[in-house]
Write a protein that holds these residues in place. Structure first.
Motif, PDB file in Angstrom:
ATOM      1  N   TYR A 336       3.788  17.245  43.974  1.00 59.01           N
ATOM      2  CA  TYR A 336       5.071  16.934  45.029  1.00 59.01           C
ATOM      3  C   TYR A 336       5.297  15.519  45.270  1.00 59.01           C
ATOM      4  N   THR A 337       3.966  14.892  45.457  1.00 59.96           N
ATOM      5  CA  THR A 337       4.046  13.390  45.788  1.00 59.96           C
ATOM      6  C   THR A 337       4.625  12.674  44.642  1.00 59.96           C
ATOM      7  N   HIS A 338       4.472  12.906  43.438  1.00 56.72           N
ATOM      8  CA  HIS A 338       4.814  12.306  42.196  1.00 56.72           C
ATOM      9  C   HIS A 338       6.473  12.459  41.997  1.00 56.72           C
ATOM     10  N   GLY A 339       6.881  13.418  42.576  1.00 62.84           N
ATOM     11  CA  GLY A 339       8.211  13.995  42.670  1.00 62.84           C
ATOM     12  C   GLY A 339       9.124  13.269  43.720  1.00 62.84           C
ATOM     13  N   ILE A 340       8.347  12.948  44.806  1.00 62.34           N
ATOM     14  CA  ILE A 340       8.811  12.099  45.962  1.00 62.34           C
ATOM     15  C   ILE A 340       8.881  10.897  45.652  1.00 62.34           C
ATOM     16  N   THR A 341       7.935  10.089  44.890  1.00 67.46           N
ATOM     17  CA  THR A 341       8.104   8.919  44.366  1.00 67.46           C
ATOM     18  C   THR A 341       9.234   8.574  43.296  1.00 67.46           C
ATOM     19  N   LEU A 342       9.747   9.778  42.494  1.00 64.90           N
ATOM     20  CA  LEU A 342      10.911   9.559  41.581  1.00 64.90           C
ATOM     21  C   LEU A 342      12.140   9.783  42.289  1.00 64.90           C
ATOM     22  N   SER A 343      12.252  10.705  43.621  1.00 64.35           N
ATOM     23  CA  SER A 343      13.157  10.842  44.577  1.00 64.35           C
ATOM     24  C   SER A 343      12.947  11.580  45.696  1.00 64.35           C
ATOM     25  N   ASP A 344      12.994  10.374  46.726  1.00 64.43           N
ATOM     26  CA  ASP A 344      12.679  10.648  48.257  1.00 64.43           C
ATOM     27  C   ASP A 344      13.794  11.216  48.722  1.00 64.43           C
ATOM     28  N   LYS A 345      14.708  11.822  48.310  1.00 60.46           N
ATOM     29  CA  LYS A 345      16.028  12.358  49.140  1.00 60.46           C
ATOM     30  C   LYS A 345      15.938  13.796  48.850  1.00 60.46           C
ATOM     31  N   LEU A 346      15.011  14.489  48.190  1.00 57.52           N
ATOM     32  CA  LEU A 346      15.012  16.047  48.131  1.00 57.52           C
ATOM     33  C   LEU A 346      14.218  16.557  49.074  1.00 57.52           C
ATOM     34  N   PRO A 347      14.866  17.386  50.166  1.00 61.58           N
ATOM     35  CA  PRO A 347      13.821  17.965  51.238  1.00 61.58           C
ATOM     36  C   PRO A 347      12.849  18.855  50.570  1.00 61.58           C
ATOM     37  N   THR A 348      13.268  19.816  49.534  1.00 64.64           N
ATOM     38  CA  THR A 348      12.225  20.658  49.209  1.00 64.64           C
ATOM     39  C   THR A 348      10.798  20.307  48.771  1.00 64.64           C
ATOM     40  N   PHE A 350       9.419  17.573  50.298  1.00 63.21           N
ATOM     41  CA  PHE A 350       8.477  17.436  51.629  1.00 63.21           C
ATOM     42  C   PHE A 350       8.217  18.832  52.344  1.00 63.21           C
ATOM     43  N   ALA A 351       9.439  19.950  52.225  1.00 65.77           N
ATOM     44  CA  ALA A 351       8.836  21.226  52.639  1.00 65.77           C
ATOM     45  C   ALA A 351       7.882  21.885  52.030  1.00 65.77           C
ATOM     46  N   ASN A 352       7.696  21.929  50.704  1.00 66.97           N
ATOM     47  CA  ASN A 352       6.758  22.638  50.091  1.00 66.97           C
ATOM     48  C   ASN A 352       5.333  21.795  50.204  1.00 66.97           C
ATOM     49  N   ARG A 353       5.629  20.246  50.154  1.00 66.57           N
ATOM     50  CA  ARG A 353       4.363  19.770  50.534  1.00 66.57           C
ATOM     51  C   ARG A 353       3.477  19.960  51.832  1.00 66.57           C
ATOM     52  N   SER A 354       4.661  20.079  52.533  1.00 69.52           N
ATOM     53  CA  SER A 354       4.043  20.472  54.104  1.00 69.52           C
ATOM     54  C   SER A 354       3.349  21.834  53.913  1.00 69.52           C
ATOM     55  N   ALA A 355       3.785  22.891  53.397  1.00 66.54           N
ATOM     56  CA  ALA A 355       3.208  24.292  53.192  1.00 66.54           C
ATOM     57  C   ALA A 355       1.777  23.813  52.512  1.00 66.54           C
ATOM     58  N   THR A 356       1.846  23.143  51.624  1.00 65.73           N
ATOM     59  CA  THR A 356       0.344  22.923  51.081  1.00 65.73           C
ATOM     60  C   THR A 356      -0.669  22.237  51.865  1.00 65.73           C
ATOM     61  N   HIS A 357      -0.108  21.205  52.599  1.00 66.68           N
ATOM     62  CA  HIS A 357      -1.029  20.657  53.594  1.00 66.68           C
ATOM     63  C   HIS A 357      -1.314  21.311  54.977  1.00 66.68           C
ATOM     64  N   PHE A 358      -0.446  22.390  54.839  1.00 62.54           N
ATOM     65  CA  PHE A 358      -0.915  23.624  56.074  1.00 62.54           C
ATOM     66  C   PHE A 358      -2.041  24.318  55.427  1.00 62.54           C
ATOM     67  N   ALA A 359      -2.166  24.802  54.213  1.00 63.65           N
ATOM     68  CA  ALA A 359      -2.948  25.499  53.607  1.00 63.65           C
ATOM     69  C   ALA A 359      -4.280  24.727  53.454  1.00 63.65           C
ATOM     70  N   THR A 372       9.977  15.195  58.193  1.00 65.94           N
ATOM     71  CA  THR A 372      10.909  14.362  57.267  1.00 65.94           C
ATOM     72  C   THR A 372      12.050  15.421  56.453  1.00 65.94           C
ATOM     73  N   ALA A 373      11.471  16.441  56.301  1.00 65.50           N
ATOM     74  CA  ALA A 373      12.331  17.321  55.412  1.00 65.50           C
ATOM     75  C   ALA A 373      13.494  17.766  56.286  1.00 65.50           C
ATOM     76  N   LEU A 374      13.264  17.910  57.619  1.00 67.29           N
ATOM     77  CA  LEU A 374      14.282  18.370  58.637  1.00 67.29           C
ATOM     78  C   LEU A 374      15.468  17.149  58.936  1.00 67.29           C
ATOM     79  N   ASP A 375      14.885  16.027  58.574  1.00 63.83           N
ATOM     80  CA  ASP A 375      15.596  14.973  58.932  1.00 63.83           C
ATOM     81  C   ASP A 375      16.752  14.781  57.477  1.00 63.83           C
ATOM     82  N   LEU A 376      16.232  15.316  56.387  1.00 63.01           N
ATOM     83  CA  LEU A 376      17.128  15.288  55.066  1.00 63.01           C
ATOM     84  C   LEU A 376      17.747  16.283  55.189  1.00 63.01           C
ATOM     85  N   MET A 377      17.758  17.635  55.699  1.00 65.46           N
ATOM     86  CA  MET A 377      18.420  18.718  55.949  1.00 65.46           C
ATOM     87  C   MET A 377      19.790  18.556  56.505  1.00 65.46           C
ATOM     88  N   LYS A 378      20.512  17.518  56.761  1.00 67.09           N
ATOM     89  CA  LYS A 378      21.602  16.981  57.439  1.00 67.09           C
ATOM     90  C   LYS A 378      22.841  16.961  56.714  1.00 67.09           C
TER      91      LYS A 378
END
Length: 443
Positions: A336-348, A350-359, A372-378
């Motif tokens: 997920y982090t590598h995907g964010i470095t390629l495109s930091d405008k994809l909310p999914t 950040f959302a999926n990485r938050s679930a992994t951090h919660f686990a 961050t994901a909620l800010d992008l869902m606008k």
């Protein structure tokens, strides 16, 4: 479809209604009873008996007997009146409504009883802990009192021994000295000691004579030799049969031969530089490129090492989802982090990485990714409503884990407004409110 029982009989008094339902040929162990004030049902497959009493009955005082061939119901009346008939005249829809109301009431009552049992159990557990602490403190007080008593007793004995009156007997010449009302005997001189005569003047003899008279008046105390320390016990090594057996097996074990070493040669394609050889700094450039590559590999993925499809953020998101399903949470975070470095405008991402951090228990990082994901869902719309609700609910759960229950309840209620039909969110709101009632100072 069940067979309704119609061949039952009933009778009444001013206080009780008696109903007899035959059981033949069904075994009485299979009877399932459901008695309430407005509706009574007995199910013994494939037969079904149900009755809607004309008036409400007192079900707590009523009785039921299941025998081998008959079911006897003694229903207590609330008012001492005579019933014109046993059942009400109801339509099918009215009966269905009464059944539904009775079922909901019984479910609420069972739920309330379950909550009361939990509260009572919690109170009993708290009382048990308090009693255990009180017993423990009493035991400590008893032990302290006994220890203080023994210490005081020992100190008193030591003080008596220190200030006690010691009588010393002079055994050499049989003379006794007087100290108050007590007679003290002087110690005899040691046997090995020899007397030496010294020629002194008359003045010295007079002084010596006075000293001898003074010594006769004063007692001579006997010195007590110090007790010798007992010798230390010799430590004898304890042998274990199991340890000796393992040593013998280790000594007899035959190890395989070591693998042969070889040298692996790697030939890289030489890099050409456009500058002339006399002006070229090829060695310095190669060293610089090597250091940069090593530094980038240490921090994460290197674009030169990746395949073309791995440069797609959507592919990184799918790979991270696969890692998450398999339980490889660190790999999922890396994808997920590598995907964010390629495109930091994809909310999914950040959302999926938050679930992994919660686990993994990284609740602060989970909060940041959810925000961050909620800010992008606008702007908010129907297509991202479910994703926004999940992010808000996950952020509420992270806040609850960090101890901010009041904020977590507000967040979870906001998620419940977006998904009002989600039973899991409603249950989480209920559990958080109960936890807040028990510990309102958790924030």
């Amino acid at each position: 479809m069940p067979i309704l029982v119609k061949d039952f009989t009933w009778s009444q008094t001013n206080k009780v209604v008696h109903i007899r339902v035959p059981l033949n040929p069904v075994a009485h162990e299979k009877v399932d009873l459901f008695p309430t004030e407005k509706y009574i049902k007995a199910n013994f497959s494939p037969f079904l008996f149900e009755v809607f009493p004309l008036y409400d009955v007192n079900i707590k005082k009523s009785k039921c007997f299941v025998k081998e061939d008959v079911i006897i119901l003694d229903l207590m009346k609330n008012d001492e009146i005579t019933w014109e008939c046993l059942e009400k005249e109801l339509t099918k829809e009215e009966k269905m409504k009464i059944r539904q109301e009775v079922l909901e009431k019984c479910l609420e009552q069972a739920k309330q009883e379950s909550e009361d049992r939990k509260i009572k159990k919690s109170q009993l557990d708290r009382y048990t802990v308090q009693q255990a602490m009180e017993i423990d403190s009493q035991q400590h007080k008893l032990m302290d009192s006994r220890r203080d008593h023994e210490r005081k007793k020992a100190m008193d004995e030591l003080e008596e021994w220190r200030v006690g009156k010691v009588s010393v007997t002079e055994e050499s010449n049989g003379t006794e000295l007087q100290r108050g009302d007590e007679k003290i005997k002087a110690l005899p001189p040691p046997k090995d000691e020899e007397r030496v005569e010294i020629n002194t003047t008359k003045v010295e003899k007079g002084v010596q004579k006075k000293d001898e008279e003074k010594m006769k008046r004063e007692p001579v105390l006997k010195s007590v030799p110090r007790a010798q320390k007992p010798p230390k016990p010799v430590k004898t090594p304890v042998k274990s049969e199991y340890v000796e057996k393992k040593k013998v097996e280790t000594a007899k074990r035959v190890l395989p031969r070591l693998r042969q070493t070889m040298n692996l040669e790697i030939n890289h394609t030489p890099r050409t530089f456009p500058t002339p050889s006399r002006e070229s700094t090829a060695d310095e450039e190669q060293a610089w490129l090597k250091n940069i590559t090593l530094a980038r590999r240490a921090t994460g993925f290197v674009s030169e090492d990746l395949r073309p499809e791995e440069q797609d953020p959507q592919w990184c998101k799918e790979k991270g989802d696969e890692f998450f399903k398999n339980g490889n949470f660190l790999g999922a975070i890396s994808a997920y982090t590598h995907g964010i470095t390629l495109s930091d405008k994809l909310p999914t991402l950040f959302a999926n990485r938050s679930a992994t951090h919660f686990a993994l228990g990284n609740f602060n990082k989970c909060l940041n990714d959810c925000s961050t994901a909620l800010d992008l869902m606008k702007p908010p719309c129907e297509s991202n409503r479910r994703s926004r609700a999940k992010c808000i609910a996950r952020r509420a759960a992270a806040l609850a884990r960090l101890g901010y229950l009041s904020k977590a309840i507000d967040e979870m209620k906001a998620a419940g407004k977006l998904l009002p039909d989600d039973e899991t969110i409603q249950k989480d709101i209920y559990d958080m409110e109960r936890a807040w009632e028990q510990n309102p100072d958790s924030d």
